[in-house]
Design an enzyme around this catalytic site. Structure first.
Site, mmCIF file in Angstrom:
data_model
loop_
_atom_site.group_PDB
_atom_site.id
_atom_site.type_symbol
_atom_site.label_atom_id
_atom_site.label_comp_id
_atom_site.label_asym_id
_atom_site.label_seq_id
_atom_site.Cartn_x
_atom_site.Cartn_y
_atom_site.Cartn_z
ATOM 1 N N SER A 107 2.504 89.328 31.171
ATOM 2 C CA SER A 107 2.545 88.536 32.390
ATOM 3 C C SER A 107 1.242 87.727 32.497
ATOM 4 O O SER A 107 0.928 86.948 31.604
ATOM 5 C CB SER A 107 2.764 89.450 33.596
ATOM 6 O OG SER A 107 3.126 88.709 34.743
ATOM 7 N N LYS A 159 7.445 81.262 60.103
ATOM 8 C CA LYS A 159 6.128 81.860 59.971
ATOM 9 C C LYS A 159 6.186 83.346 59.628
ATOM 10 O O LYS A 159 5.281 83.879 58.983
ATOM 11 C CB LYS A 159 5.345 81.663 61.281
ATOM 12 C CG LYS A 159 3.882 82.046 61.206
ATOM 13 C CD LYS A 159 3.125 81.167 60.227
ATOM 14 C CE LYS A 159 1.658 81.496 60.191
ATOM 15 N NZ LYS A 159 0.915 80.667 59.218
#
Length: 278
Positions: A107, A159
């Site tokens: 990764s 949000k």
């Protein structure tokens, strides 16, 4: 032997050492994270490695820089920042960069390795994991069970996306998936840019799988099987090895730290390594 004679006998050796070529080794060990560990237990980010990278590339008789990588990955932005900094310094000095995978370069760890011109790994190293992952927990109903009332106020309808104390929304999961796809595309583009025609077309390299060293060579993810000592001894037999390690935080150097912070750090670090059986 007098002090004068002793110093005189050592001066030629010191001068000889200064005249030798240098191969600098930078250790990049740990999880890639923007938050520096309070105990310095293997965290990689631009802040922690900047001084080590700078020291490695500033030698007068520098022949090459070797990256000793042992990382299961982590934050994509820090992976990109560190890799870009390596390329900036390498291009400025005009020296080759060699990466050496130890237990794992996966990764974000493989993202770092691709900053090198050549990549080597041990035959048992885990290499690849070209993908994106994120995770968390859902605590819906937990607060109510203990009689706790949560009050959340936002401006902007999105949000509070993926709030762990609210029910999961399909549209939030879809939004996260699009972010993952964009990050994955950037990762793939970086690997293709750095590895070029060395990559094979016969197998999908970008599914998030990992491979051992020999298979990684076949796929073009790395250039050979070997360890740092062997390769550097063969390529630069007359060079002096100079190791540059990232500086550890003060608490780590003193061997102390907050127990709660240390426990959280250990759990998070273990979870990241555990994805690769380590």
């Amino acid at each position: 032997m007098s002090v004068t004679d002793l110093l005189a006998s050592r001066i030629p050796k010191l001068a000889e050492h200064r005249d030798r070529d240098i191969v600098a080794v930078v250790k990049l060990h740990g999880v890639i994270t923007p938050q520096q560990s309070p105990l310095g237990r293997g965290s990689i980010n631009l802040s922690t490695v900047e001084s080590a990278l700078t020291r490695a590339f500033e030698h007068d008789r520098l022949q090459a820089v070797a990256l000793q990588i042992n990382s299961p990955g982590g934050a994509p932005t820090q992976s990109g920042l560190v890799a870009e900094r390596i390329r900036q310094l390498a291009d400025k000095r005009g020296v080759p960069v060699l990466a050496f995978a130890e237990d794992v370069a996966a990764s974000g760890g493989y993202w770092l390795a691709c900053a090198a011109d050549e990549i080597y790994a041990h035959r048992t190293s885990l290499v690849g994991s070209i993908g994106v992952i994120s995770g968390g927990f859902g605590f819906t109903g937990l607060l109510e069970r203990f009689g706790v009332e949560r009050r959340l106020y936002t401006a902007g309808e999105n949000k509070s996306r993926l709030d762990p104390f609210s029910p999961e929304k399909p549209e939030d999961v879809e939004w996260l998936g699009k972010l993952h796809t964009q990050l994955h595309d950037l990762f793939v583009d970086w690997v293709k840019e750095r590895r070029g025609d060395r990559l094979t077309d016969g197998e999908d390299l970008f599914t998030g799988d990992v491979w051992l060293g020999a298979k990684a060579v076949e796929l073009g993810l790395i250039d050979g099987v070997g360890n740092l000592r062997e390769v550097l001894a063969e390529r630069y037999p007359d060079a002096t090895i100079s190791v540059a390690e990232p500086k550890r935080p003060l608490l780590a150097r003193l061997g102390v730290g907050a127990p709660a912070a240390a426990l959280l750090d250990a759990v998070q670090t273990k979870a990241t390594w555990a994805r690769f059986g380590l």
